[in-house]
Design an enzyme around this catalytic site. Structure first.
Site, PDB file in Angstrom:
ATOM      1  N   GLY A   1       4.921   4.332  10.713  1.00 51.72           N
ATOM      2  CA  GLY A   1       4.193   5.603  10.622  1.00 51.72           C
ATOM      3  C   GLY A   1       3.732   6.056  11.985  1.00 51.72           C
ATOM      4  O   GLY A   1       4.420   5.849  12.995  1.00 51.72           O
TER       5      GLY A   1
ATOM      6  N   GLU B   1       5.778  -0.163  13.435  1.00 50.55           N
ATOM      7  CA  GLU B   1       6.743   0.669  14.159  1.00 50.55           C
ATOM      8  C   GLU B   1       6.112   2.044  14.224  1.00 50.55           C
ATOM      9  O   GLU B   1       5.800   2.631  13.190  1.00 50.55           O
ATOM     10  CB  GLU B   1       8.056   0.666  13.369  1.00 50.55           C
ATOM     11  CG  GLU B   1       9.183   1.291  14.125  1.00 50.55           C
ATOM     12  CD  GLU B   1       9.857   2.344  13.283  1.00 50.55           C
ATOM     13  OE1 GLU B   1      10.479   2.011  12.275  1.00 50.55           O
ATOM     14  OE2 GLU B   1       9.724   3.523  13.652  1.00 50.55           O
TER      15      GLU B   1
ATOM     16  N   LYS C   1       0.912  -1.151   0.000  1.00 49.57           N
ATOM     17  CA  LYS C   1       0.000   0.000   0.000  1.00 49.57           C
ATOM     18  C   LYS C   1       0.949   1.197   0.000  1.00 49.57           C
ATOM     19  O   LYS C   1       1.538   1.555   1.015  1.00 49.57           O
ATOM     20  CB  LYS C   1      -0.856  -0.047   1.259  1.00 49.57           C
ATOM     21  CG  LYS C   1      -2.140   0.787   1.261  1.00 49.57           C
ATOM     22  CD  LYS C   1      -1.995   2.218   0.865  1.00 49.57           C
ATOM     23  CE  LYS C   1      -2.469   3.179   1.932  1.00 49.57           C
ATOM     24  NZ  LYS C   1      -2.094   4.581   1.656  1.00 49.57           N
TER      25      LYS C   1
ATOM     26  N   GLU D   1       5.125  12.169  21.464  1.00 48.43           N
ATOM     27  CA  GLU D   1       6.041  12.483  20.356  1.00 48.43           C
ATOM     28  C   GLU D   1       5.567  13.733  19.602  1.00 48.43           C
ATOM     29  O   GLU D   1       4.399  13.853  19.282  1.00 48.43           O
ATOM     30  CB  GLU D   1       6.069  11.289  19.397  1.00 48.43           C
ATOM     31  CG  GLU D   1       6.998  11.462  18.206  1.00 48.43           C
ATOM     32  CD  GLU D   1       6.928  10.288  17.215  1.00 48.43           C
ATOM     33  OE1 GLU D   1       7.989   9.839  16.785  1.00 48.43           O
ATOM     34  OE2 GLU D   1       5.815   9.836  16.878  1.00 48.43           O
TER      35      GLU D   1
ATOM     36  N   CYS E   1      12.381   8.319  13.075  1.00 47.78           N
ATOM     37  CA  CYS E   1      11.761   7.689  14.250  1.00 47.78           C
ATOM     38  C   CYS E   1      12.740   7.606  15.416  1.00 47.78           C
ATOM     39  O   CYS E   1      12.330   7.414  16.554  1.00 47.78           O
ATOM     40  CB  CYS E   1      11.221   6.311  13.895  1.00 47.78           C
ATOM     41  SG  CYS E   1      12.125   5.494  12.621  1.00 47.78           S
TER      42      CYS E   1
ATOM     43  N   GLY F   1      -2.158   5.483  13.205  1.00 47.17           N
ATOM     44  CA  GLY F   1      -2.262   4.615  12.027  1.00 47.17           C
ATOM     45  C   GLY F   1      -1.956   3.162  12.380  1.00 47.17           C
ATOM     46  O   GLY F   1      -2.724   2.248  12.045  1.00 47.17           O
ATOM     47  N   GLY F   2      -0.846   2.936  13.080  1.00 42.47           N
ATOM     48  CA  GLY F   2      -0.451   1.571  13.454  1.00 42.47           C
ATOM     49  C   GLY F   2      -1.496   0.906  14.335  1.00 42.47           C
ATOM     50  O   GLY F   2      -1.832  -0.269  14.153  1.00 42.47           O
TER      51      GLY F   2
HETATM   52  P1  NAP Z   1       0.537   7.786   8.921  1.00 45.10           P
HETATM   53  O1  NAP Z   1      -0.465   8.871   8.979  1.00 45.10           O
HETATM   54  O2  NAP Z   1       0.523   6.813  10.026  1.00 45.10           O
HETATM   55  O3  NAP Z   1       0.342   7.020   7.531  1.00 45.10           O
HETATM   56  C1  NAP Z   1       1.091   5.876   7.178  1.00 45.10           C
HETATM   57  C2  NAP Z   1       0.238   4.952   6.321  1.00 45.10           C
HETATM   58  O4  NAP Z   1      -0.822   4.411   7.117  1.00 45.10           O
HETATM   59  C3  NAP Z   1      -0.417   5.645   5.153  1.00 45.10           C
HETATM   60  O5  NAP Z   1      -0.474   4.739   4.080  1.00 45.10           O
HETATM   61  C4  NAP Z   1      -1.802   5.944   5.664  1.00 45.10           C
HETATM   62  O6  NAP Z   1      -2.758   6.018   4.621  1.00 45.10           O
HETATM   63  C5  NAP Z   1      -2.080   4.753   6.559  1.00 45.10           C
HETATM   64  N1  NAP Z   1      -2.982   5.120   7.653  1.00 45.10           N
HETATM   65  C6  NAP Z   1      -2.887   6.169   8.491  1.00 45.10           C
HETATM   66  N2  NAP Z   1      -3.896   6.164   9.381  1.00 45.10           N
HETATM   67  C7  NAP Z   1      -4.658   5.093   9.091  1.00 45.10           C
HETATM   68  C8  NAP Z   1      -5.857   4.551   9.649  1.00 45.10           C
HETATM   69  N3  NAP Z   1      -6.472   5.112  10.675  1.00 45.10           N
HETATM   70  N4  NAP Z   1      -6.361   3.436   9.095  1.00 45.10           N
HETATM   71  C9  NAP Z   1      -5.739   2.857   8.050  1.00 45.10           C
HETATM   72  N5  NAP Z   1      -4.612   3.319   7.476  1.00 45.10           N
HETATM   73  C10 NAP Z   1      -4.068   4.428   7.991  1.00 45.10           C
HETATM   74  O7  NAP Z   1       1.987   8.349   8.834  1.00 45.10           O
HETATM   75  P2  NAP Z   1       2.599   9.497   7.935  1.00 45.10           P
HETATM   76  O8  NAP Z   1       1.673   9.952   6.858  1.00 45.10           O
HETATM   77  O9  NAP Z   1       3.900   9.006   7.531  1.00 45.10           O
HETATM   78  O10 NAP Z   1       2.826  10.684   8.948  1.00 45.10           O
HETATM   79  C11 NAP Z   1       1.843  11.203   9.809  1.00 45.10           C
HETATM   80  C12 NAP Z   1       2.380  11.273  11.228  1.00 45.10           C
HETATM   81  O11 NAP Z   1       2.954  10.018  11.583  1.00 45.10           O
HETATM   82  C13 NAP Z   1       3.514  12.226  11.433  1.00 45.10           C
HETATM   83  O12 NAP Z   1       3.118  13.513  11.697  1.00 45.10           O
HETATM   84  C14 NAP Z   1       4.228  11.630  12.570  1.00 45.10           C
HETATM   85  O13 NAP Z   1       3.661  12.043  13.789  1.00 45.10           O
HETATM   86  C15 NAP Z   1       4.042  10.184  12.458  1.00 45.10           C
HETATM   87  N6  NAP Z   1       5.204   9.434  11.942  1.00 45.10           N
HETATM   88  C16 NAP Z   1       5.953   8.756  12.810  1.00 45.10           C
HETATM   89  C17 NAP Z   1       7.007   7.997  12.354  1.00 45.10           C
HETATM   90  C18 NAP Z   1       7.859   7.237  13.292  1.00 45.10           C
HETATM   91  O14 NAP Z   1       8.729   6.565  12.817  1.00 45.10           O
HETATM   92  N7  NAP Z   1       7.648   7.305  14.568  1.00 45.10           N
HETATM   93  C19 NAP Z   1       7.300   7.925  11.012  1.00 45.10           C
HETATM   94  C20 NAP Z   1       6.500   8.622  10.125  1.00 45.10           C
HETATM   95  C21 NAP Z   1       5.446   9.365  10.620  1.00 45.10           C
HETATM   96  P3  NAP Z   1      -3.042   7.388   3.833  1.00 45.10           P
HETATM   97  O15 NAP Z   1      -2.143   7.333   2.668  1.00 45.10           O
HETATM   98  O16 NAP Z   1      -4.483   7.331   3.468  1.00 45.10           O
HETATM   99  O17 NAP Z   1      -2.741   8.510   4.763  1.00 45.10           O
END
Ligand code: NAP
Length: 495
Positions: free
Chosen positions: A217, A241, A160, A369, A278, A221-222
């Protein structure tokens, strides 16, 4: 998936997306029946060919990913090298073969009761769904560590792609398709879908043919993917993660002796890639002293000199701006230093703040975070309070000890607390920067990941996509090659 209906076809978008997910997972399941039987040497060649195909379009990848993610060319080139290196590392691992952990106990018909011949090895779980990460468009995305470790194990993969670098993801998938063709793998060994996580992503996770999920992410999301997987009729593992603030402890002797060097290296680590790692050091800890004050003054000067830069995508930039403002609005926080220049469009302004430990301990929000170039220094009254702060943290990917040999010898109890906290404990380095090798652990207790027994970086990452099988009294010709070789070698008896 929106609920709109296409007038011409009379089929809703949701139905079309579900149909696409269904056919994708059916393909992944059918391909798995062939791919899992491919010899390890052929899978190894396939992984190496993925790397070669990516390298062939490197220039285009750097240009497109640069436009989509705002990451500089040097960083993107380095990440491509790492991605190719990871594929080659897993190729070597499966060529060598001992990763299957084959064990054999030979039969003893004369024993009462007769002892059977049993041999165990790891086998792939089945189709794996991989969610690309926004902050690593190559190394944790389409052909990243999750994908190549699953392919190495013998699982098929459905990616995905992340919408923030959809074009890059499509190009990398094109390279994978060329590698599939060149190395004679089943055409649907790897498939690629784009679309909303909440609809397409969840539909992939709950599909009956999905056997495991890899994700990097946000915590939200996780957790959403984990909950969806747990509600299935047949629950499956979600290896996510998620969030980590990576506490760093600065001990007094090193602060006395090395304050300037520490300030320089930590300003670099906090702002590396605009804090979008991360392993970013999100919290700094020390016992109050004149040396800690001088370190913070030096750190403030270093941070002031950092130029704000564009973040990966609008959503991450907005999350940083909101997270930072919410953090700075908490009672008891003081800004220690910030970039002299204010942030422009989609840019992040690096900030370091401080807070007394007594305030920190009473406000759980302060250990959340803030993904970006922000770090909070927690100033403790004494060693005992430092211990209390460490005990208050949730699971982390890393924790770091900055200390001289005298500091280390005098603080083994504090260091012991750190060892219980994280998947990687670092002495006198910054936490940003992760080696890809056999000894690496990029994981940690909840909420750093959904399962602290595993790593998403390094050769052990393959263990997320396998299960053990014991073959009892099998004829030689019925055994998988690895278990048969083990029998003829006869060197693992008693395993
Ligand atoms: P994300 O919002 O978690 O998205 C990552 C993936 O998961 C995307 O494909 C997203 O789909 C999907 N997703 C997100 N929420 C979901 C849900 N409720 N149900 C199903 N699928 C879902 O991460 P991101 O876009 O990379 O960044 C957003 C935030 O994540 C950042 O602001 C940061 O706080 C955090 N982040 C943390 C880390 C870490 O390593 N700790 C790394 C990256 C990001 P879509 O394409 O539809 O959005």
């Amino acid at each position: 998936m929106s609920e709109t209906t296409t007038a011409a076809a009379g089929i809703s978008t949701a139905d079309k997306d579900q149909a696409l997910v269904n056919s994708t997972m059916e393909n992944a399941h059918s391909a798995f029946q062939l791919y899992r039987r491919m010899a390890a040497k052929d899978r190894a060649l396939f992984l190496e060919t993925i790397g070669k195909e990516i390298d062939k379009i490197r220039e285009q990848l750097v240009a497109v990913a640069g436009r989509e993610t705002h990451l500089p060319a040097a960083r993107l080139n380095g990440e491509i090298n790492r991605t190719i290196g990871q594929a080659n590392l897993f190729a070597s691992l499966i060529r060598e073969g001992s990763w299957v952990e084959a064990a054999i106990d030979t039969e003893d018909p004369g024993r009462t009761p007769p002892k059977p011949d049993t041999r165990k090895m790891l086998v792939p779980v089945g189709p794996v769904v991989v969610f690309g990460a926004s902050n690593f468009p190559f190394a944790f995305s389409t052909a990243g560590g999750d994908t190549v470790s699953a392919l190495a194990a013998g699982s098929t993969v459905v990616i995905k792609g992340h919408s923030a670098h959809a074009e890059t993801s499509g190009l990398v998938f094109g390279a994978i398709q060329k590698a599939i063709e060149a190395s004679g793998m089943p055409p649907m060994t790897v498939q690629h879908l784009l679309g909303s996580g909440r609809t397409v992503g969840i539909a992939l996770v709950v599909h009956p043919y999905t056997t495991a999920v890899g994700f990097t992410g946000s915590f939200a999301g996780g957790k959403a993917l984990l909950e969806a997987a747990q509600k299935r009729e047949v629950p499956i593992p979600v290896h996510a993660e998620m969030s980590s603030i990576n506490p760093v402890v600065f001990f007094p002797d090193t602060l006395e002796k090395n304050a300037a060097a520490l300030a320089k290296s930590y300003a670099g680590s906090i702002t590396l890639g605009m804090g979008q790692f991360c392993t970013n050091p999100g919290v700094l800890l020390g016992v109050k002293s004149a040396a800690l004050d001088s370190f913070l003054t030096l750190l403030s000067a270093e941070i002031a000199a950092v130029e704000p830069a564009k973040m990966l995508h609008k959503g991450i930039c907005e999350a940083y701006t909101e997270g930072l403002s919410s953090m700075l609005g908490q009672k008891g926080l003081t800004i220690v230093g910030q970039a002299a220049k204010t942030a422009g469009d989609m840019e992040a302004r690096p900030v370091v703040a401080s807070v007394p430990a007594a305030v920190f301990l009473k406000n759980p929000h302060l250990s959340e975070e803030v993904f970006g170039p922000f770090s909070l220094c927690v100033i403790c009254d004494d060693r005992q309070q430092l211990g209390e702060v460490l005990k208050s943290f949730k699971g982390q990917l890393t924790t770091t000890i900055m200390g001289t040999p005298d500091d280390v010898r005098g603080n083994m109890d504090i260091i012991d607390l750190q060892q219980q906290l994280a998947g990687r404990v670092i002495l006198n380095n910054v936490p940003t920067g992760v080696e890809v090798n056999a000894s690496m652990v990029h994981g940690g207790p909840w909420p750093a990941t959904t399962d602290g027994r595993f790593t998403s970086v390094g050769t052990s990452a393959i263990q997320r996509w396998v299960r053990p099988v014991c073959f009892q009294n099998f004829l030689d010709e019925m055994l998988p090659a690895e278990a048969e070789e083990c029998k003829s070698a006869g060197d693992l008896e008693g395993g």
